[in-house]
Design an enzyme around this catalytic site. Structure first.
Site, short mmCIF file in Angstrom:
data_model
loop_
_atom_site.label_atom_id
_atom_site.label_comp_id
_atom_site.label_asym_id
_atom_site.label_seq_id
_atom_site.Cartn_x
_atom_site.Cartn_y
_atom_site.Cartn_z
N CYS A 76 -2.12 -10.42 0.40
CA CYS A 76 -1.50 -9.53 1.63
C CYS A 76 -0.32 -9.09 1.00
O CYS A 76 0.72 -9.91 0.70
CB CYS A 76 -1.10 -10.60 2.84
N CYS A 223 -0.45 -2.49 6.60
CA CYS A 223 -1.15 -3.27 5.77
C CYS A 223 -0.84 -3.28 4.41
O CYS A 223 -1.01 -2.11 3.96
CB CYS A 223 -2.74 -3.42 5.93
#
Length: 312
Positions: A76, A223
């Site tokens: 991430c 994201c």
């Protein structure tokens, strides 16, 4: 159990961050904590849970990331910047190699994107075009082509960063269409058992706008790995030149990005700490309660708000 954490975000992609270097909880416990803290109907709400973990011989520290549904992601990148900041604060230094679930990333402090905005540079990759490894059944490589079994005629590029992404360049972003395609992938059909992140990318001159349906989360403000995937895909398909910096915008803000032909991608973006607190966690039920906020970082919140107004 009572859990202490920092609420933070990278480009509007928000998380609860726990220093877990001394913790030894079971996988099911971390998954339950993630569901508890990420629950938007609960007192905290976030896109997921970040863990700062102990290092090893090759890496100063590590990171684990659990999505809102309790599943663990390979990486991430918006969260990595926040974990890097916490790692630097805990261990000293301003650059490090970081152990991710299946790879290693390089992170370093960077010049602020705007006054008062703590900024981290991260380099990850190489991007992989081997879709069969996800696995994406029925395909080995997809570049600017429809995805077999996906109910869409749009051209996608499939790549791993190292988590799997399907990215499509569009004239305009349609959230309803993106959500519908994301739901198909989220159902983990036989042809995509490990699911995938799905993004629509709008080119804005030499820059990009990215909107993502994130695996295990849904539509997100940002994201990081999708922004990295979009940057590499733009170079791969000739929309931008490899090696030239660009800005990637999203609903939560922006990052500076650069991709090279070898698949490596560098993102430079904020790592904003909003507040520090603790909550009681019912792991089995996936619920959080009795939230206590001990300290607000109001200056950082204001600095990021000003930066978004100025830069987007």
């Amino acid at each position: 159990m009572r859990i202490a954490f920092t609420k933070c975000h990278g480009s509007g992609n928000d998380f609860a961050l726990i220093d877990a270097r001394a913790d030894d909880l079971a996988e099911a416990d971390w998954a339950g904590i993630a569901r508890s803290l990420a629950d938007r109907a609960g007192p905290v709400g976030s896109d997921g849970l970040l863990l700062l973990t102990a290092g090893d011989a090759a890496c100063a520290f590590g990171m684990r990331m659990f999505n809102a549904d309790g599943s663990e992601a390979e990486t991430c990148l918006n969260g990595l910047r926040c974990v890097a900041r916490a790692g630097f604060a805990a261990l000293g230094g301003d650059r490090a190699a970081v152990r991710l679930k299946t790879s290693v990333a390089q992170v370093a402090m960077a010049d602020p994107l705007a006054p008062g905005v703590v900024t981290i540079r991260e380099t990850v990759g190489p991007a992989s075009l081997d879709a069969a490894r996800w696995p994406l059944i029925g395909a080995t490589q997809i570049v600017e082509a429809p995805v077999p079994n996906l109910p869409s005629a749009r051209a996608f590029t499939a790549l791993a960063m190292p988590n799997p992404h399907l990215v499509s360049f569009v004239e305009a972003v349609d959230d309803a269409e993106l959500s519908a395609l994301g739901d198909v992938c989220e159902a983990a059909p036989d042809w995509l058992p490990n699911r995938a992140n799905v993004s629509f990318i709008q080119q804005r001159g030499g820059d990009l706008f990215v909107r993502t349906f994130e695996r295990g989360v849904g539509l997100t403000n940002a994201c990081g790995s999708a922004m990295a995937a979009a940057t590499f895909a733009a170079g791969l398909t000739g929309r931008v030149r490899f090696g030239e910096p660009l800005t990637v915008f999203n609903a939560g803000g922006l990052v500076r990005a650069e991709a090279s032909a070898d698949g490596m991608v560098t993102l430079c973006g904020n790592a904003t700490f909003e507040w520090v607190g603790s909550a009681e966690i019912d792991v089995a039920r996936g619920l959080a309660g009795d939230l206590v906020i001990e300290r607000w970082h109001n200056d950082e919140i204001a600095a990021w708000g000003a930066a978004v107004d100025q830069l987007t």
